[in-house]
Design an enzyme around this catalytic site. Sequence first.
Site, PDB file in Angstrom:
ATOM      1  CG  ASN A   1       0.739   9.762   6.636  1.00 47.12           C
ATOM      2  OD1 ASN A   1       2.087   9.493   6.167  1.00 47.12           O
ATOM      3  ND2 ASN A   1       0.353  10.598   5.705  1.00 47.12           N
TER       4      ASN A   1
ATOM      5  CG  PHE B   1      -1.743   0.215  -1.482  1.00 43.85           C
ATOM      6  CD1 PHE B   1      -0.900   0.405  -2.635  1.00 43.85           C
ATOM      7  CD2 PHE B   1      -0.346  -0.383  -0.861  1.00 43.85           C
ATOM      8  CE1 PHE B   1      -0.124   0.039  -3.122  1.00 43.85           C
ATOM      9  CE2 PHE B   1       0.789  -1.154  -1.222  1.00 43.85           C
ATOM     10  CZ  PHE B   1       1.010  -1.257  -2.578  1.00 43.85           C
TER      11      PHE B   1
HETATM   12  O1  C5P Z   1      -9.467   5.577   1.019  1.00 47.01           O
HETATM   13  P1  C5P Z   1      -8.048   5.775   2.038  1.00 47.01           P
HETATM   14  O2  C5P Z   1      -7.973   6.719   2.199  1.00 47.01           O
HETATM   15  O3  C5P Z   1      -7.945   4.482   2.681  1.00 47.01           O
HETATM   16  O4  C5P Z   1      -7.434   4.889   0.908  1.00 47.01           O
HETATM   17  C1  C5P Z   1      -6.227   4.872   0.730  1.00 47.01           C
HETATM   18  C2  C5P Z   1      -5.769   4.705  -1.242  1.00 47.01           C
HETATM   19  O5  C5P Z   1      -6.155   5.777  -1.047  1.00 47.01           O
HETATM   20  C3  C5P Z   1      -4.483   4.457  -1.203  1.00 47.01           C
HETATM   21  O6  C5P Z   1      -4.227   4.540  -2.475  1.00 47.01           O
HETATM   22  C4  C5P Z   1      -4.080   6.247  -0.956  1.00 47.01           C
HETATM   23  O7  C5P Z   1      -1.975   6.495  -1.536  1.00 47.01           O
HETATM   24  C5  C5P Z   1      -5.498   6.853  -1.576  1.00 47.01           C
HETATM   25  N1  C5P Z   1      -5.938   7.824  -1.327  1.00 47.01           N
HETATM   26  C6  C5P Z   1      -5.624   8.849  -2.838  1.00 47.01           C
HETATM   27  N2  C5P Z   1      -5.446  10.391  -1.944  1.00 47.01           N
HETATM   28  C7  C5P Z   1      -6.525  10.882  -0.523  1.00 47.01           C
HETATM   29  C8  C5P Z   1      -6.441   9.432   0.099  1.00 47.01           C
HETATM   30  C9  C5P Z   1      -5.922   8.125  -0.254  1.00 47.01           C
HETATM   31  O8  C5P Z   1      -5.076   9.048  -3.122  1.00 47.01           O
HETATM   32  N3  C5P Z   1      -7.028  12.069  -1.028  1.00 47.01           N
END
Ligand code: C5P
Length: 399
Positions: free
Chosen positions: A210, A323
């Site tokens: 991304n 975040f």
């Molecule tokens: O649920 P979502 O992916 O939108 O949430 C975003 C947050 O979750 C961010 O802080 C991101 O670093 C964390 N995240 C994570 N592991 C994932 C996906 C997102 O730690 N697999």
Amino acid sequence: MISLNNKHILLGVSGSIAAYKSAELVRCFKGAGAEVRVVLTKGGAEFVTPLTFQALSGNPVSTELLDTEAEAAMGHIELARWADAVIVAPASANVIARLAQGRADDLLSALCLATAAPIAIAPAMNQHMWANAATRENLRQLSTRGIVQFGPGDGDQACGDVGPGRMLEAGQLARLTAAIFDTGSLAGCTVLITAGPTQEAIDPVRYLSNRSSGKMGYAIAQAAVEAGAKVTLVSGPTALRAPPRVERIDVRSAQHMRDAVMQHIADSDIFIGAAAVADYRPVHIAGQKIKKTEDMLTLELQRNPDILADVAALKNGPFTVGFAAETENLEQHARGKLQRKKLDMIAANWVGENTAFERDDNALLVITANDKQQLATTSKSVLGRQLIELISKHYHGGA
Ligand code: C5P
């Protein structure tokens, strides 16, 4: 030795004989590693020419608010966002009065209103002007608004008087400026931060990823170090250099990132998940480069572990900050995540064309169970410090 490494210092020079010392101050800031831009008021330009400051700072000097050419290059709002700190040295009685009134009719006063960065003033004036009730009242107002005062010193004055009102020397001002950043608010704390994108391999040469640059997470790491924390940064692939005194662990995929986080989490008081972790990864990683033989190619994807949710679910886990990057319904989605993932705090930002990713500035909506703070658009380094101050307040139970 003082360090202002990579800091953006905006030096405002107003009309006082002490302006000659500001030339030396630019050298001190640069010597400590800062990038410096100078804004001269009309009065300041009567004492020292723009050329002097341009030569010493290596940057164009700004003097006018309503100058089409200057605004096109770096206008007052951009300058206000660029600054990590605004230092007004010398600050004449006039500039102090103008700041106290919240004037915006010249460049320096306008950008002091527009900046989210800390502002410090180094007063310089005759002792009677300094002692005058109007000046005292103006300074009191500035101090209630969080504007920091450096000096003044006491002694011989250019006008022949002896007393308070001498601008501090350049070396002292540079030291006090460096101290603005070293807040100590997380002294003794261990902070684990994730930053950047992850790369999920498709074959030996391709991956899913991304647009995250890692800039926000790196800025938070820098701010946490300056707040006195011991910081470990688990970073996906970025083009950034780790801030000094930060231990960086490089990872590629979400699974690598999770492993690194779990290895360090037991020692961490605070976890900040600023990484843009890929939610899915290919089920199969091809052993050889996939050939373009078919018209359609289907990739089967499976869910990645949610690192943030896993950390928040730990028994006796750290204070956990997540975040949320959203393209719609920012607050609603962020609140949902705060509750669903059982976080202590969430920092939400808009993403999409021309926002957040890859840029140097950003804005954040920071939400906890009982607090909501909007941090307005500014550079990621200023935003990182504001976020760290909020985290420290909540972590220490002050909010
Ligand atoms: O649920 P979502 O992916 O939108 O949430 C975003 C947050 O979750 C961010 O802080 C991101 O670093 C964390 N995240 C994570 N592991 C994932 C996906 C997102 O730690 N697999």
